[in-house]
Every structure is written in structure tokens, then in C-alpha cells.
Design an enzyme around this catalytic site. Structure first.
Site: not given
Length: 359
Positions: A16, A50, A106, A142, A154
Site C-alpha cells: 500500500e 450509466s 477502495g 486519472e 490499480d
């Protein structure tokens, strides 16, 4: 005819806040995914809808720029923008988004959205872009379009993961290794606790941790904290704690990878717990819901437990004996009730396939 592209969320087993320090990470892809149904348009307009949100976003692709599109649709628009900024011939699209990656937990719902978009747009545009390059482009979307200074983990997990394996990723070189991760055959489960604590990272705390790491690297005269082998002396206390977490977390990632390769899955538990303590004490990114969940899980017999993701909310993972999973869930439920927290949600994480087209 429209086609469908699917990209999964991810759980980070360990590693992390190491990815933006050029370090090591060890995620798995989840069965939870974002699905994008896509078709080209000939009028140069990007139209996004969406199934989980009201409204339609519609904008000429030539007008895309940071700030033009906000909210969840910015993750989609940012991918189209970054591909055009990179010189690719990308026109208009109709995109319908659907998915079941829990939001704000997360689990990288944003990266899943970016990667599904990137695959759809690249394939429909006839672009020759490999998945490593797509991960970098999605990360840039991002970072530069949405304004979230995330690392590369990610997007890489969503695009590169394999079913039944954990992905060991060197975020500096993008070297990868797919390590078998079959808990079921060992009588184990990876229990995920969605604490339902609000998970907000664009409010400055994540950026502040990243800035502190870059400052520490500059003070130490290294390109990134990846290059620090031992915890140094003489740093200000706040920087020292951040460095200590990154240095020890990189070690833990490599130790867990070796234990998995050796089939010693139960032995990774203490390393997961050590990671959480480091994130709590040195990196200071936990919140009470995360800490209470970890404590309750360990008291209930979990082999190891830690927060996963950027912190400040989100999920906890625990390595548990399959026959003790229900007991661990009950312990967390009681602890949350005792603390007047919102009731948590649970699921079992299984290592799933990366992004793909479905026809």
C-alpha cells in the site's frame, strides 16, 4: 452493433502506497467489474450514460479538457482525452456503463471504469496499444483529467491480472509475475469487510502523503523511496514515519510473494497484520472503522488482517480459515454495533480475470 468490454476492480493483497514510490505491489482482480457497451459515432461526440446514475454526459471530443467533464463521467472522458493527447485518432462514441464494483470502498471502481473505456475505445478505433501502455494512459487520465494523483497499480491490476493468480508488479519497470493464489485448496478464504466508512482521496490527504514521499526522496538524494534499503536517520519525524512505511512495506510485498510461491499461504497472515500497523502508525491513513475491524478479526482468530486501498475509509481484508469465516464476520458486526458504526458488508475475494471483451 455495440460490443461489451469488462474490466474488474481489485483488492490489493499487500503493498500500500508503494506504487507512486516506484515500489512493489501484489493485487488480485475481483469478480466485481465495470461493463461498458460501446459503439462508434460519426459526429465526433462522446455520449456517456450509466445504469447506476441519472443523466447523460454529451460533449464533442475536440472540446475535452480537464474540468470540462466532472463527476463519475470524468473517468470516461479522461481516457478519451488522454488518448487524443497521445496522438491517437479517436472520434466519438456512445458508451453505456454498468457495473457492480462497490463505490467508495477502495476497490478501484474508477480504474475499472477507465480500463473498460480504454479497451473499448482502443479496439473500436483500431489502435495498436498494448496493455502496459493502456495502463499508463489510464493512470494519466486519472492524474491529469480527474485530478487524483494515483499510482499505476490499480490500472495495471485491472488490465493485467489473471484468474487464480496474484499479480506481483514492479511499478518502476512494469515487470510482472503471476503467482498462484488458490486459498480454497488450503482451506482458507480472503474475507473482505466493506466498512462503509466514506472513502475520499481527492480531498488532499492522499496527495499530501505522496508529496511527503517525494520530499523525503529528494532529501535523501534518491529518485524514489524504492531506492532506500534501510530506514535512514536524521529525517524530520513526519518524513521518517512515511519513509519507514514504504521501506518496510516493499519488504513485506516481496516476502509475501515468496511465501505464496512456496505454498506457505498461512504464513502470510502476520505480514498482512504488520502492514496494517504500519499504515496506522507510520503512514496514518486508517480511520476508526478500519482499526476496529482489524482488531475484531484478529481477536476472532483471523490469521492476518489489514486495511486495503488508499485508506481514509474503504475495506479491510482478512486471511481466515474457511470454517471460521462466519465467526469472523459476526465479531466485526458486534464490534461495529458496539461502536455505533454503520453496519459493514462482507464478501469473499477470489482472484479473477483481467479486462476483456465480451461478445
Amino acid at each position: 452493433m455495440a460490443d461489451v468490454w469488462v474490466a474488474p476492480g481489485r483488492i490489493n493483497l499487500i503493498g500500500e502506497h508503494t506504487d507512486y514510490n516506484d515500489g512493489f505491489v501484489l493485487p488480485i482482480a475481483l469478480p466485481h467489474a465495470v461493463r461498458i457497451t460501446a459503439a462508434r459515432r460519426d459526429d465526433g461526440v462522446l455520449r456517456v450514460r450509466s445504469r447506476q446514475a441519472l443523466g447523460v454526459t454529451e460533449v464533442p471530443v475536440a472540446d475535452l479538457a480537464p474540468g470540462v467533464v466532472t463527476g463519475w463521467a470524468a473517468y470516461v472522458a479522461g481516457v478519451v482525452w488522454v488518448l487524443r493527447e497521445a496522438g491517437y485518432d479517436v472520434g466519438g462514441f456512445d458508451l453505456l456503463v454498468d457495473g457492480n464494483v462497490p463505490l467508495g470502498a477502495g476497490l478501484s471502481s474508477s480504474a475499472a471504469l477507465e480500463c473498460a473505456t480504454a479497451l473499448a475505445v482502443a479496439e473500436l478505433s483500431g489502435l495498436d496499444v498494448d496493455r502496459f501502455a493502456l495502463a499508463r494512459l489510464a493512470q494519466r487520465a486519472e492524474n491529469d483529467f480527474v485530478g487524483m494523483p494515483c499510482g499505476i497499480m490499480d490500472q495495471s491490476a485491472s488490465l493485467l491480472a489473471r484468474e487464480g493468480h496474484a499479480l506481483l508488479l514492479d511499478t518502476r519497470t512494469l515487470d510482472t509475475a503471476h503467482i498462484p493464489f488458490d486459498l480454497t485448496s488450503h482451506g482458507l478464504r480472503l474475507l473482505v469487510v466493506d466498512t462503509r466508512a466514506p472513502h475520499r482521496l481527492v480531498d488532499g490527504e492522499y496527495a499530501a502523503r505522496r508529496a511527503a514521499c517525494h520530499k523525503a526522496a529528494e532529501v535523501l538524494g534518491v529518485p524514489a523511496l524504492r531506492d532506500v534499503d534501510e530506514v535512514p536517520e536524521g529525517l524530520p519525524e513526519d518524513l521518517l514515519r512515511r519513509v519507514r512505511h514504504v521501506v518496510t512495506e516493499n519488504r513485506r510485498v516481496l516476502e509475501v510473494a515468496e511465501l505464496l510461491r512456496a505454498g506457505q499461504l498461512r504464513a502470510i497472515g502476520p505480514l498482512l497484520t504488520a502492514s496494517h500497523l504500519s499504515l496506522r502508525d507510520d503512514y496514518e491513513v486508517t480511520v476508526p472503522e478500519l482499526d476496529v475491524a482489524v482488531e475484531a478479526l484478529l481477536d476472532a482468530g483471523a490469521l492476518g488482517a489489514r486495511m486495503t486501498g488508499g485508506g481514509f475509509g474503504g475495506c479491510v481484508i482478512a486471511l481466515v480459515d474457511a470454517d471460521n469465516a462466519a465467526g469472523c464476520e459476526e465479531a466485526v458486526q458486534r464490534a461495529f454495533a458496539d461502536n455505533d458504526f454503520t453496519a459493514p458488508e462482507f464478501f469473499t475475494a477470489t482472484a479473477s480475470a483481467g479486462a476483456r471483451a465480451e461478445r
